[in-house]
Write a protein that holds these residues in place. Sequence first.
Motif: not given
Length: 419
Positions: A53-74
């Motif tokens: 999921t590391q390279a996908l964090l910007p997409l995960i952030s926008s998909g779930f509507g969360v910040s970079a620090s929240a998405a980094s937990w994946t």
Amino acid sequence: MAPVDTGASTIVAASAPSSVSDSRLTPGGPGYRRMSFALFLAGVATFALLYSTQALLPLISSGFGVSASAASWTVAAATGGLAVFVLPMSALSERFGRRTVMTASLVVAVSIGVLVPFAPSLGALVALRFLQGAALAGLPASATAYLAEEVRPKALVTAIGLFVAGNSVGGMSGRVVTGWVAQEWGWRVAVAVIGVIAVGCAVAFRLLLPAPQHFTPGSLRPRVLARTVQGHLANPLLCRLYAIGALFMTVFGGVYTVIGYRLTEAPFSLPQGIIGSIFLVYLVGTVSASTAGRLVGRLGRRGALYLAGGTTAAGLLVSLADSLPLVLLGLVLITAGFFAGHAVASSAVSKTATTGRAQASALYQSAYYIGSSTGSTVGAMAFHAGGWAGTVGVGVLAVIGVVTITVFGSRAARMPAAA
């Protein structure tokens, strides 16, 4: 051996009878290539899944509507799960065998990978990633323990370097593939593709890895395990190596968790596929890890660690420029320094521990992935607070820690008590 490692080579040489060493695998000998390729594939699967999921964090952030620090937990959840469970899994490998535990770990991890693309929320995704990391915990420590038992001591650094090279290829391919697939079909399909690749690696691994010839089953009794762990933690050399591994991974985890966010912003504004391709610089890590044995032969372990730390620090500073070529050069230097340092430190752990090797390696892996989780989280927080310069600042502090520990180890090795 180099002063930083306080005589580990001497310990191994003294404790390994020639009759045992002569029957172990060696480069060019029967079974060595199969073993190397099998563990290379295990490294590919481990890092591809762990950082899927590391390279996908910007997409995960926008998909779930969360910040970079929240998405980094994946990412942090997966590496954290591995860090928590690597010691218990290493104990299972002492009892049931390295190959058995590694195979079971891959089977469970790829099974969980089937579920990851269907996570309905960020919380569910983080939970699944934690379980996946916990399943993968059976790979790293068991692999290095397998190598320490089945490979001649003189070839150990090279053999572990090849395993680490597999890590770099897995990390690279996972990020590159997910970047381009996600650009067309979204992050869920991208993660599913990585799962399919990991299944192929797991099957080939099990078919190729030679049966262990020098494994002796140990005890699962908690008191025995506790005494073994206590003994390793009482060894100053091992503790220094654990700290070095954690600090190197703090740099690496922070940089590669945040770099996607930096490259999506001005002045770069790169699309997801191109950002995924940036991870091709992992090929540099493949080379630096696989040549770590020759590096140690020329410079000694202390010199190799200094060179790895200096290369990493130089890369961090170069990456501050708002120029894509210089950012790429910085990533090349960071990657080369990290993988060389990791290969040197992890092989030193395997050589130093003459008993309870799986636990010694597990403690290193635990520290290493705690460093990854810390780097991912703190690096993202620093980016949120101060931009890329904040993430670089965290990395530079970690490199200073590596150099300080290496200097301290060198001085300790000169004392009569450490001789």
